[in-house]
Design an enzyme around this catalytic site. Sequence first.
Site, PDB file in Angstrom:
ATOM      1  N   PHE A 121       0.887  -1.077  -0.083  1.00 15.57           N
ATOM      2  CA  PHE A 121       0.060   0.098   0.152  1.00 15.57           C
ATOM      3  C   PHE A 121       0.855   1.191   0.033  1.00 15.57           C
ATOM      4  O   PHE A 121       1.585   1.523   1.085  1.00 15.57           O
ATOM      5  CB  PHE A 121      -0.915   0.031   1.333  1.00 15.57           C
ATOM      6  N   THR A 124       2.628   6.957   2.057  1.00 11.42           N
ATOM      7  CA  THR A 124       3.592   7.816   2.455  1.00 11.42           C
ATOM      8  C   THR A 124       4.766   8.097   1.387  1.00 11.42           C
ATOM      9  O   THR A 124       5.122   7.312   0.478  1.00 11.42           O
ATOM     10  CB  THR A 124       4.417   6.946   3.744  1.00 11.42           C
ATOM     11  N   GLU A 125       5.155   9.359   1.482  1.00 10.14           N
ATOM     12  CA  GLU A 125       6.238  10.137   0.539  1.00 10.14           C
ATOM     13  C   GLU A 125       7.288  10.512   1.295  1.00 10.14           C
ATOM     14  O   GLU A 125       7.267  10.764   2.604  1.00 10.14           O
ATOM     15  CB  GLU A 125       5.534  11.000  -0.453  1.00 10.14           C
ATOM     16  N   PRO A 126       8.627  10.689   0.562  1.00 10.23           N
ATOM     17  CA  PRO A 126       9.702  11.172   1.288  1.00 10.23           C
ATOM     18  C   PRO A 126       9.482  12.715   2.061  1.00 10.23           C
ATOM     19  O   PRO A 126      10.055  12.914   3.078  1.00 10.23           O
ATOM     20  CB  PRO A 126      10.770  11.639  -0.007  1.00 10.23           C
ATOM     21  N   GLY A 129       4.161  12.287   5.870  1.00  9.95           N
ATOM     22  CA  GLY A 129       3.679  11.133   6.302  1.00  9.95           C
ATOM     23  C   GLY A 129       2.381  10.926   6.607  1.00  9.95           C
ATOM     24  O   GLY A 129       1.356  10.632   5.694  1.00  9.95           O
ATOM     25  N   PHE A 154       9.047   3.904   2.753  1.00 12.11           N
ATOM     26  CA  PHE A 154       8.651   3.027   3.854  1.00 12.11           C
ATOM     27  C   PHE A 154       7.588   2.150   3.761  1.00 12.11           C
ATOM     28  O   PHE A 154       6.890   1.975   4.360  1.00 12.11           O
ATOM     29  CB  PHE A 154       8.294   3.964   5.094  1.00 12.11           C
ATOM     30  N   ILE A 155       7.640   1.704   2.423  1.00 11.26           N
ATOM     31  CA  ILE A 155       6.471   0.705   1.842  1.00 11.26           C
ATOM     32  C   ILE A 155       6.760  -0.711   2.382  1.00 11.26           C
ATOM     33  O   ILE A 155       7.495  -1.356   1.854  1.00 11.26           O
ATOM     34  CB  ILE A 155       6.259   0.678   0.282  1.00 11.26           C
ATOM     35  N   GLU A 362       0.426   3.283  10.073  1.00 13.61           N
ATOM     36  CA  GLU A 362      -1.129   3.709   9.817  1.00 13.61           C
ATOM     37  C   GLU A 362      -1.524   4.780  10.856  1.00 13.61           C
ATOM     38  O   GLU A 362      -2.948   4.674  11.345  1.00 13.61           O
ATOM     39  CB  GLU A 362      -1.818   2.211  10.167  1.00 13.61           C
ATOM     40  N   GLY A 363      -0.764   5.692  10.793  1.00 17.37           N
ATOM     41  CA  GLY A 363      -1.115   6.875  11.582  1.00 17.37           C
ATOM     42  C   GLY A 363      -0.450   6.962  13.054  1.00 17.37           C
ATOM     43  O   GLY A 363      -0.584   6.107  13.920  1.00 17.37           O
TER      44      GLY A 363
END
Length: 387
Positions: A121, A124-126, A129, A154-155, A362-363
Amino acid sequence: MLDRETFGQITETLGRFVAEQLIPAEPAMAEAGAVPPGLIAQMAELGLFGMALPEEWGGLGLTLEEEVELLFILCRASLSFRSVLGINNGVGSYGILRYGSDAQKRRHLPRLASGERIAAFCLTEPDFGSDAASIRTSASRRDGGWVIEGTKRFITNAPEAGVFTVIARSDSGSRDHKGLTAFLVERNTPGLSVGPTDRKLGLAGSHTADVVFSDCRIPEEAILGAEGEGFRIAMSALERGRIGIAASAVGMSLRLIDEALAYAGERRSFGKPIGEHQLVQAMLADSEAEAFAARSMVLEAARRYDAGEPCGKQASCCKLFATEAVGRIADRTLQIFGGAGYMRDYPIEQLYRDVRVLRIYEGTSQIQQLIIARQMMRDGASPLRRQ
């Protein structure tokens, strides 16, 4: 929902598998940095990759309440084991199951349920978050399809994944969540590449990496749901996933308490087992109380979810409390072990590091606090207010 006898057989089988296969394999897994393929095959044979998927797609067809009860058992072993199959049961399959076309369901769900294919899924990107509305990965129309450009970070399961759910900005003129769309991108798609496996504090058997999209061309039918629905799909998947993460924290809390109890009964000081000293008993009692509270919260939220009741706030409450609690329980357990707990000769050192990430993915805990408080403010005060 399964009948209780069948479900009881599943829980008994899983309990034996965890005790006899997974927990003994933890040291070797940590040393090798990967879950042994043989154990992955056994988890697939038990149906664990398809716990949350309907029977029509090859899954076990469990309710969320039943799923979290299995997670209470599975997650007594290293959380790396759960991480390998968790995306298939959560954010990697939920969007397909709820929003996917018939063709997408037929293509992906049976393979996800069997463990033949691993899901990932990509949110998140560099540069962000928790702020999903700031996504920069773009999706633009070209030649009857789409081109994706950008990097996800961070996948989980990226090095092994066969299908990626990607949240990208399809409306270049928007700067909020309304311009996001979800896409299903398969591993062999030209323009998709996976970076080196990340080196992490814990979860040695669970792999994360960057996923890079460079002139990545996908067909129109790769859209998951409708254009502009990406944020909604992501958030609804995360709501369910947060209850699962909380259940994982409960399972590990129970494992840590068992380790602390066993050591407190064996280790002696001042002429008696350390478990007979009141200050050690206080740490054991606080841990048991927190684990009981977290377990009760998770079951209540899962029941609400299964009943079709709104439970976004409750999911965040579970995620916040259970993951913070397992951090405290891990700390107390290491304290009970004393110097031995700091050594790799005992499992506590590894488990202590593993649980730290639960408060992040997940948060984060802080995002859960915002979600809870904002919902409280919307609901307002009332003497008849339900939790």
